[in-house]
Design a protein around this motif. Structure first.
Motif, PDB file in Angstrom:
ATOM      1  N   GLU A  51      -7.420  11.238  33.852  1.00 25.09           N
ATOM      2  CA  GLU A  51      -8.179  10.417  34.799  1.00 25.09           C
ATOM      3  C   GLU A  51      -9.661  10.782  34.811  1.00 25.09           C
ATOM      4  O   GLU A  51     -10.465  10.072  35.411  1.00 25.09           O
ATOM      5  CB  GLU A  51      -7.583  10.556  36.202  1.00 25.09           C
ATOM      6  CG  GLU A  51      -6.196   9.953  36.316  1.00 25.09           C
ATOM      7  CD  GLU A  51      -5.578  10.090  37.687  1.00 25.09           C
ATOM      8  OE1 GLU A  51      -6.340  10.145  38.685  1.00 25.09           O
ATOM      9  OE2 GLU A  51      -4.331  10.162  37.780  1.00 25.09           O
ATOM     10  N   GLN A  57     -12.423   6.044  34.065  1.00 22.36           N
ATOM     11  CA  GLN A  57     -13.400   5.881  35.136  1.00 22.36           C
ATOM     12  C   GLN A  57     -14.048   4.495  35.118  1.00 22.36           C
ATOM     13  O   GLN A  57     -14.355   3.933  36.164  1.00 22.36           O
ATOM     14  CB  GLN A  57     -14.484   6.959  35.015  1.00 22.36           C
ATOM     15  CG  GLN A  57     -13.987   8.378  35.248  1.00 22.36           C
ATOM     16  CD  GLN A  57     -13.584   8.626  36.690  1.00 22.36           C
ATOM     17  OE1 GLN A  57     -14.269   8.190  37.610  1.00 22.36           O
ATOM     18  NE2 GLN A  57     -12.478   9.322  36.895  1.00 22.36           N
ATOM     19  N   LYS A  61     -10.375   2.679  37.089  1.00 18.96           N
ATOM     20  CA  LYS A  61     -10.652   3.106  38.466  1.00 18.96           C
ATOM     21  C   LYS A  61     -11.281   2.012  39.332  1.00 18.96           C
ATOM     22  O   LYS A  61     -10.882   1.865  40.496  1.00 18.96           O
ATOM     23  CB  LYS A  61     -11.536   4.352  38.456  1.00 18.96           C
ATOM     24  CG  LYS A  61     -11.612   5.063  39.803  1.00 18.96           C
ATOM     25  CD  LYS A  61     -12.337   6.395  39.670  1.00 18.96           C
ATOM     26  CE  LYS A  61     -12.287   7.173  40.975  1.00 18.96           C
ATOM     27  NZ  LYS A  61     -12.993   6.485  42.070  1.00 18.96           N
ATOM     28  N   PRO A  62     -12.259   1.241  38.847  1.00 13.48           N
ATOM     29  CA  PRO A  62     -12.818   0.194  39.720  1.00 13.48           C
ATOM     30  C   PRO A  62     -11.767  -0.820  40.182  1.00 13.48           C
ATOM     31  O   PRO A  62     -11.756  -1.226  41.353  1.00 13.48           O
ATOM     32  CB  PRO A  62     -13.894  -0.468  38.851  1.00 13.48           C
ATOM     33  CG  PRO A  62     -14.282   0.597  37.878  1.00 13.48           C
ATOM     34  CD  PRO A  62     -13.016   1.341  37.578  1.00 13.48           C
ATOM     35  N   LEU A  64      -8.432  -0.266  40.318  1.00  8.59           N
ATOM     36  CA  LEU A  64      -7.498   0.458  41.169  1.00  8.59           C
ATOM     37  C   LEU A  64      -8.058   0.678  42.571  1.00  8.59           C
ATOM     38  O   LEU A  64      -7.379   0.436  43.576  1.00  8.59           O
ATOM     39  CB  LEU A  64      -7.179   1.803  40.508  1.00  8.59           C
ATOM     40  CG  LEU A  64      -6.078   2.640  41.128  1.00  8.59           C
ATOM     41  CD1 LEU A  64      -4.732   2.020  40.851  1.00  8.59           C
ATOM     42  CD2 LEU A  64      -6.134   4.053  40.560  1.00  8.59           C
ATOM     43  N   ASP A  65      -9.294   1.135  42.646  1.00  5.18           N
ATOM     44  CA  ASP A  65      -9.913   1.394  43.948  1.00  5.18           C
ATOM     45  C   ASP A  65     -10.036   0.115  44.763  1.00  5.18           C
ATOM     46  O   ASP A  65      -9.822   0.116  45.986  1.00  5.18           O
ATOM     47  CB  ASP A  65     -11.296   2.026  43.763  1.00  5.18           C
ATOM     48  CG  ASP A  65     -11.227   3.464  43.280  1.00  5.18           C
ATOM     49  OD1 ASP A  65     -10.109   4.028  43.243  1.00  5.18           O
ATOM     50  OD2 ASP A  65     -12.278   4.032  42.936  1.00  5.18           O
ATOM     51  N   GLY A  66     -10.401  -0.985  44.105  1.00  2.00           N
ATOM     52  CA  GLY A  66     -10.534  -2.248  44.817  1.00  2.00           C
ATOM     53  C   GLY A  66      -9.209  -2.721  45.389  1.00  2.00           C
ATOM     54  O   GLY A  66      -9.127  -3.133  46.557  1.00  2.00           O
ATOM     55  N   ASN A  68      -6.413  -0.924  46.010  1.00  2.00           N
ATOM     56  CA  ASN A  68      -5.860  -0.024  47.018  1.00  2.00           C
ATOM     57  C   ASN A  68      -6.689   0.009  48.294  1.00  2.00           C
ATOM     58  O   ASN A  68      -6.162   0.323  49.363  1.00  2.00           O
ATOM     59  CB  ASN A  68      -5.701   1.380  46.430  1.00  2.00           C
ATOM     60  CG  ASN A  68      -4.559   1.459  45.434  1.00  2.00           C
ATOM     61  OD1 ASN A  68      -3.678   0.607  45.419  1.00  2.00           O
ATOM     62  ND2 ASN A  68      -4.574   2.476  44.585  1.00  2.00           N
ATOM     63  N   ALA A  69      -7.970  -0.339  48.210  1.00  5.54           N
ATOM     64  CA  ALA A  69      -8.800  -0.396  49.423  1.00  5.54           C
ATOM     65  C   ALA A  69      -8.522  -1.658  50.229  1.00  5.54           C
ATOM     66  O   ALA A  69      -8.495  -1.625  51.462  1.00  5.54           O
ATOM     67  CB  ALA A  69     -10.280  -0.336  49.050  1.00  5.54           C
ATOM     68  N   THR A  76      -0.107  -2.144  46.554  1.00 10.56           N
ATOM     69  CA  THR A  76      -0.645  -0.839  46.198  1.00 10.56           C
ATOM     70  C   THR A  76      -0.255  -0.527  44.752  1.00 10.56           C
ATOM     71  O   THR A  76       0.772  -1.001  44.262  1.00 10.56           O
ATOM     72  CB  THR A  76      -0.114   0.292  47.102  1.00 10.56           C
ATOM     73  OG1 THR A  76       1.309   0.393  46.951  1.00 10.56           O
ATOM     74  CG2 THR A  76      -0.455   0.041  48.560  1.00 10.56           C
ATOM     75  N   TYR A 272     -10.389  -8.563  41.237  1.00  8.18           N
ATOM     76  CA  TYR A 272     -10.890  -7.364  40.563  1.00  8.18           C
ATOM     77  C   TYR A 272     -10.633  -7.383  39.056  1.00  8.18           C
ATOM     78  O   TYR A 272     -10.777  -6.353  38.393  1.00  8.18           O
ATOM     79  CB  TYR A 272     -10.275  -6.116  41.208  1.00  8.18           C
ATOM     80  CG  TYR A 272     -10.864  -5.859  42.575  1.00  8.18           C
ATOM     81  CD1 TYR A 272     -12.101  -5.241  42.714  1.00  8.18           C
ATOM     82  CD2 TYR A 272     -10.202  -6.292  43.723  1.00  8.18           C
ATOM     83  CE1 TYR A 272     -12.661  -5.032  43.962  1.00  8.18           C
ATOM     84  CE2 TYR A 272     -10.762  -6.088  44.980  1.00  8.18           C
ATOM     85  CZ  TYR A 272     -11.991  -5.458  45.095  1.00  8.18           C
ATOM     86  OH  TYR A 272     -12.550  -5.264  46.338  1.00  8.18           O
TER      87      TYR A 272
END
Length: 351
Positions: A51, A57, A61-62, A64-66, A68-69, A76, A272
């Motif tokens: 990771e 990254q 990650k962008p 995933l973060d979007g 899960n936020a 999820t 996303y």
């Protein structure tokens, strides 16, 4: 409507039991929709590397973060990194199709039989940088123009900068490549290296450093970021800045899984994916490519050589002939090349 006033007379104890039971029943009925709505869908994402890797990254990650936020109560995603669901690059698409993972990061060049049209994207000399390649790849997949993607929903379609040639041996010119054992990322690039006189082979990036260290390889084609991410920079200190082909990368979801999602979850995934995922990749990975190239050039312990104008033109002639030969194979290939060139014209015009 029946009211308590209309109910027959009951003994006090029985009446209390009836009222308590009714209250419990009403509470259960009222809370059922909320309990169902509070259960999000859980998806599994497979990644073969760490990771901390820049491709994670920038390319995972962008997204995933979007999700899960914003997906609280809807969707999820849990990451299984380090290859715990399967670490062989060629097996990543199979993880999705077999349901071992719902989403995976895929290197299409490792399974050319599955993604045959990616051969065009791999052609040397086609793209100038990560922005060129990523926007073309993103738009071609969005248009459904590439064969092999029918079983998947494409979250992000990326390319690094064009690969450069890195070796433990000196490379002063194209002539210096002849006879060197050079790793290529895919079969298309292997053909290009062969035309330049190298003894070429295709090998996963994670295995390059050890192969050079034991003498099985002299060098490899990698983008500047890949050179450092896969530990090859420690061994190969000679760099010939001939920009060849790119190594397409793609984040895929099982199409049936996507189609089965409720509309709210689909909308979140779409938000996303595509252009937004491409912009995140270009901003992060594209910037890293520039930084790592500057790092190479500023290191006094490295030998960095730009091709001479004559070497550059000789290589470009080889690259153009490869693209022309690929396009000549079928009307489909010619149409796909024309679409890609149109996308490049749009991108380079700043649109």
């Amino acid at each position: 409507m029946i009211t308590f006033a209309m109910m027959p007379k009951l003994p006090a104890a029985a009446a209390r039991l009836f009222i308590d039971a009714a209250a419990w029943a009403m509470a259960i009925v009222l809370t059922l929709p909320f309990a169902a709505a509070a259960e999000p869908i859980h998806l599994k994402l497979a990644f073969f590397g760490s990771e901390q890797a820049r491709m994670y990254q920038a390319g995972i990650k962008p997204f995933l973060d979007g999700i899960n936020a914003e997906g609280d109560g809807i969707l999820t995603i849990k990451v299984y990194s380090g290859g715990v669901l399967g670490n062989a690059l060629a097996e990543q698409p199979r993880l999705i199709i077999d349901g071992i993972a719902d989403i995976a990061f895929v290197v299409p060049g490792q399974t050319p039989y599955r993604f045959p049209d990616n051969e065009l994207l791999e052609q040397p000399g086609l793209f100038r940088n990560a922005r060129d390649g990523t926007l073309a790849y993103t738009r071609l997949t969005a248009a459904g123009a590439l064969r092999g993607y029918q079983d998947f929903f494409v979250i992000g379609a990326y390319t690094p900068d064009p690969n450069l040639i890195h070796s433990r041996k000196q490379i002063e010119s194209l002539a210096s490549i002849k006879g060197q054992k050079i790793r290529a990322n895919n079969a298309t690039e292997a053909v290009a290296m062969g035309h330049l006189g190298a003894v070429q082979s295709v090998l996963e990036a994670s295995k390059i450093a050890s192969a050079i260290d034991r003498g099985a390889l002299d060098g490899a084609t990698l983008s500047p970021t890949g050179l450092f991410d896969f530990g090859v920079a420690q061994i190969a200190t000679n760099h010939f800045l001939l920009r060849s082909g790119v190594s397409p990368l793609v984040l895929l979801m099982n199409r049936k899984t996507f189609d089965s999602l409720p509309e709210a979850a689909k909308a979140l995934v779409r938000k996303y994916s595509g252009d937004r995922a491409a912009a995140a990749w270009i901003g992060a990975y594209g910037a890293s490519e520039t930084q790592m190239l500057n790092k190479l050039k500023s290191d006094p312990d490295r030998k960095v050589v730009e091709p001479s104008p004559s070497d550059h033109e000789a290589a470009e002639q080889i690259f153009r002939s490869m693209i022309d030969a690929w396009a000549a194979k079928s009307p489909h290939n010619r149409e796909l090349l024309a679409m890609t060139q149109a996308e490049l014209a749009t991108t380079r015009a700043g649109k």
